[in-house]
Enzyme design. Structure first.
Site, PDB file in Angstrom:
ATOM      1  N   ARG A 157       3.520  24.900  14.378  1.00 37.25           N
ATOM      2  CA  ARG A 157       2.488  23.910  14.690  1.00 37.25           C
ATOM      3  C   ARG A 157       2.485  22.967  13.488  1.00 37.25           C
ATOM      4  O   ARG A 157       2.433  23.411  12.352  1.00 37.25           O
ATOM      5  CB  ARG A 157       1.139  24.595  14.866  1.00 37.25           C
ATOM      6  CG  ARG A 157       1.176  25.650  15.986  1.00 37.25           C
ATOM      7  CD  ARG A 157      -0.159  25.814  16.647  1.00 37.25           C
ATOM      8  NE  ARG A 157      -0.192  26.953  17.535  1.00 37.25           N
ATOM      9  CZ  ARG A 157       0.034  26.899  18.841  1.00 37.25           C
ATOM     10  NH1 ARG A 157       0.317  25.752  19.417  1.00 37.25           N
ATOM     11  NH2 ARG A 157      -0.040  27.989  19.582  1.00 37.25           N
ATOM     12  N   ARG A 169      -5.624  29.385  26.287  1.00 40.84           N
ATOM     13  CA  ARG A 169      -6.367  28.302  25.639  1.00 40.84           C
ATOM     14  C   ARG A 169      -7.546  27.906  26.524  1.00 40.84           C
ATOM     15  O   ARG A 169      -8.447  28.695  26.687  1.00 40.84           O
ATOM     16  CB  ARG A 169      -5.447  27.123  25.337  1.00 40.84           C
ATOM     17  CG  ARG A 169      -4.955  27.231  23.931  1.00 40.84           C
ATOM     18  CD  ARG A 169      -4.225  26.069  23.402  1.00 40.84           C
ATOM     19  NE  ARG A 169      -3.552  25.259  24.368  1.00 40.84           N
ATOM     20  CZ  ARG A 169      -3.239  24.000  24.178  1.00 40.84           C
ATOM     21  NH1 ARG A 169      -3.585  23.410  23.061  1.00 40.84           N
ATOM     22  NH2 ARG A 169      -2.598  23.329  25.092  1.00 40.84           N
ATOM     23  N   ASP A 208       0.585  29.267  28.801  1.00 40.28           N
ATOM     24  CA  ASP A 208      -0.751  28.888  29.284  1.00 40.28           C
ATOM     25  C   ASP A 208      -0.755  28.238  30.666  1.00 40.28           C
ATOM     26  O   ASP A 208      -1.804  28.162  31.301  1.00 40.28           O
ATOM     27  CB  ASP A 208      -1.415  27.917  28.293  1.00 40.28           C
ATOM     28  CG  ASP A 208      -1.597  28.532  26.919  1.00 40.28           C
ATOM     29  OD1 ASP A 208      -1.728  29.765  26.834  1.00 40.28           O
ATOM     30  OD2 ASP A 208      -1.620  27.775  25.927  1.00 40.28           O
ATOM     31  N   THR A 266       5.265  27.030  27.706  1.00 41.67           N
ATOM     32  CA  THR A 266       4.035  27.658  27.187  1.00 41.67           C
ATOM     33  C   THR A 266       3.584  28.725  28.168  1.00 41.67           C
ATOM     34  O   THR A 266       3.761  28.556  29.383  1.00 41.67           O
ATOM     35  CB  THR A 266       2.893  26.632  26.993  1.00 41.67           C
ATOM     36  OG1 THR A 266       1.658  27.358  26.810  1.00 41.67           O
ATOM     37  CG2 THR A 266       2.701  25.706  28.183  1.00 41.67           C
TER      38      THR A 266
HETATM   39  O1  F6P Z   1      -0.434  28.034  23.655  1.00 42.67           O
HETATM   40  C1  F6P Z   1      -0.068  29.374  23.594  1.00 42.67           C
HETATM   41  C2  F6P Z   1      -1.127  30.199  22.915  1.00 42.67           C
HETATM   42  O2  F6P Z   1      -0.692  31.534  22.862  1.00 42.67           O
HETATM   43  C3  F6P Z   1      -2.526  30.110  23.503  1.00 42.67           C
HETATM   44  O3  F6P Z   1      -2.654  30.925  24.642  1.00 42.67           O
HETATM   45  C4  F6P Z   1      -3.376  30.530  22.337  1.00 42.67           C
HETATM   46  O4  F6P Z   1      -4.672  29.975  22.429  1.00 42.67           O
HETATM   47  C5  F6P Z   1      -2.644  29.958  21.162  1.00 42.67           C
HETATM   48  O5  F6P Z   1      -1.306  29.744  21.579  1.00 42.67           O
HETATM   49  C6  F6P Z   1      -2.634  30.836  19.925  1.00 42.67           C
HETATM   50  O6  F6P Z   1      -2.041  30.123  18.913  1.00 42.67           O
HETATM   51  P1  F6P Z   1      -1.475  30.771  17.586  1.00 42.67           P
HETATM   52  O7  F6P Z   1      -0.257  31.574  17.927  1.00 42.67           O
HETATM   53  O8  F6P Z   1      -1.150  29.606  16.729  1.00 42.67           O
HETATM   54  O9  F6P Z   1      -2.555  31.664  17.047  1.00 42.67           O
END
Ligand code: F6P
Length: 319
Positions: A72, A171, A127, A125
Site C-alpha cells: 500500500r 472492507r 472484497d 481483490t
Molecule cells: O482489500 C483486501 C483486504 O483484505 C480487506 O478485506 C481488508 O479490509 C484490508 O484488505 C486489510 O488490509 P491490510 O492487509 O493492509 O491490513
C-alpha cells in the site's frame, strides 16, 4: 506496442499470479516484452523493475499471494511521485502498464492514464468491491476459505450450544459475507450496506434461544461493530455462551480455486489483447459471463455497484 509493464497492488488476492502469468505469456506470444514491477506502486517509484521471461512465471498458476509482491503506497496520490514513476517506466522503454488490484490501485492507474501513460486495470481483490465487473480475482477463493471456517465453527458451536459471531473481510462491501452466509447456512447476516440495529439483532437471537434454539452463527462484515463487545452483550441477554472469531488475513491466502485461476488467465490475456490493439485507459471485467472493458475513469467515477438485494434476502429466507 513493444514493451509493457505489470504490477500487483493493494491487498494481495489468490489468482494474482495466474493473471501475471497470463499477461507475460500472451505478450511474449505477440513479440511484446514484459517488465515486472516489484511491490506495486512503491517499486514503480523506486524503479525496481525487471524484465520477465517465460520461465519466470512457471509453477505459479497454483500459488496464492503475488510473487511480484504488493504494497500500500498512499504517496502515489502525489503528482510528483507519479511523474518519477512514469520517468522510470520510460527509461525501460515501457509504453503501457497492467495494474492488478482493487479500487485504490485503479485510482493510481486512472491518474497515470490521465498523465499520458496508458494503463489497463484488472480487478484483483477478495472484497469483490470493484466497479465494472461481477467478480474480482480472488473473491471465490476467499469465499471457499470463509465457508470452510464457518463449517468448522458450526461443528464446535453445535457441540457446545454456543453462538458464534464470525467477522468476515470485505472492507465496506458485504458480498463475501452474504455469499458465505448463504453457502454456510448462517442464521444472521450483517453487512455494511444495510446498517446495523444491534438491539433488534440481540432481541431476535434471544427470542430464538427462548424458542429452543441451541446454537447460531452470526456472519458480519468487518468494520461494522466491535464483535467481541457484541458477543458479551449477546451472552448477557441470552445466557448462551457467545464467541467472536475474526477470520482476518487467513482469508487472503491459499491456493487459488479453479474459478479464480481461469478468470485471472482470461483477464490477463484480454488486457494484453486490448493493449496490442492500441486500447488503453480501460479496466477489464466479467459481466454476465463475458469479458468486458470500460473506461477506467468512468468506472471509478460513475459506475455504481448495485447491492445484491436478492442474495441478501435469501440469507434470511433460508436461515
Ligand atoms: O482489500 C483486501 C483486504 O483484505 C480487506 O478485506 C481488508 O479490509 C484490508 O484488505 C486489510 O488490509 P491490510 O492487509 O493492509 O491490513
Amino acid at each position: 506496442i513493444k514493451k509493457i509493464g505489470v504490477l500487483t497492488s493493494g491487498g494481495d488476492a489468490p489468482g494474482m499470479n495466474a493473471a501475471v502469468r497470463a499477461v507475460v505469456r500472451t505478450a511474449l506470444s505477440k513479440g511484446v516484452d514484459v517488465y515486472g514491477v516489484w511491490d506495486g506502486y512503491l517499486g514503480l517509484h523506486q524503479n525496481r523493475i525487471e524484465q520477465l521471461a517465460r520461465h519466470d512465471v512457471s509453477d505459479l498458476i497454483n500459488r496464492g499471494g503475488t510473487f511480484l509482491g504488493s504494497a500500500r503506497f498512499p504517496e502515489f496520490k502525489e503528482e510528483s511521485v507519479r511523474r518519477e514513476a512514469i520517468e522510470n517506466m520510460r527509461q525501460h522503454g515501457m509504453e503501457a502498464l497492467v495494474v492488478i488490484g482493487g479500487d485504490g490501485s485503479y485510482m493510481g492507474a486512472k491518474r497515470l492514464t490521465e498523465m499520458g501513460f496508458p494503463c489497463i486495470g484488472l480487478p484483483g481483490t477478495i472484497d469483490n468491491d470493484v466497479a465494472g465487473t461481477d467478480f474480482t480475482i480472488g473473491f471465490h477463493t476467499a469465499l471457499n476459505t470463509v465457508l470452510d471456517a464457518i463449517d468448522r465453527l458450526r461443528d464446535t458451536c453445535s457441540s457446545h450450544h454456543r453462538i458464534a459471531i464470525v467477522e468476515i473481510m470485505g472492507r465496506y462491501c458485504g458480498d463475501l459475507t452474504i455469499m458465505a452466509s448463504i453457502g454456510s447456512g448462517a442464521e444472521f447476516t450483517i453487512v455494511p450496506e444495510k446498517g446495523f440495529d444491534e438491539e433488534s439483532l440481540i432481541q431476535t437471537v434471544a427470542d430464538d434461544v427462548t424458542a429452543g434454539k441451541k446454537h447460531s452463527i452470526i456472519a458480519i462484515t468487518e468494520h461494522v461493530t466491535d464483535v467481541s463487545a457484541l458477543a458479551k452483550r449477546i451472552e448477557a441477554r441470552t445466557g448462551l455462551e457467545t464467541r467472536a472469531t475474526i477470520l482476518g488475513h487467513i482469508q487472503r491466502g491459499g491456493v487459488p480455486c479453479a474459478f479464480d485461476r481461469v478468470l485471472a488467465s482470461q483477464m490477463g490475456s484480454y488486457a494484453v489483447e486490448l493493449l496490442s490493439q492500441g486500447v488503453g485507459g480501460r479496466c477489464v471485467g466479467i459481466q454476465s459471463n463475458k469479458l468486458v472493458h470500460h473506461d477506467i475513469v468512468d468506472a471509478i467515477e460513475n459506475m455504481p455497484r448495485p447491492f445484491k438485494q436478492d442474495l441478501y434476502d435469501l440469507t434470511s429466507l433460508l436461515a
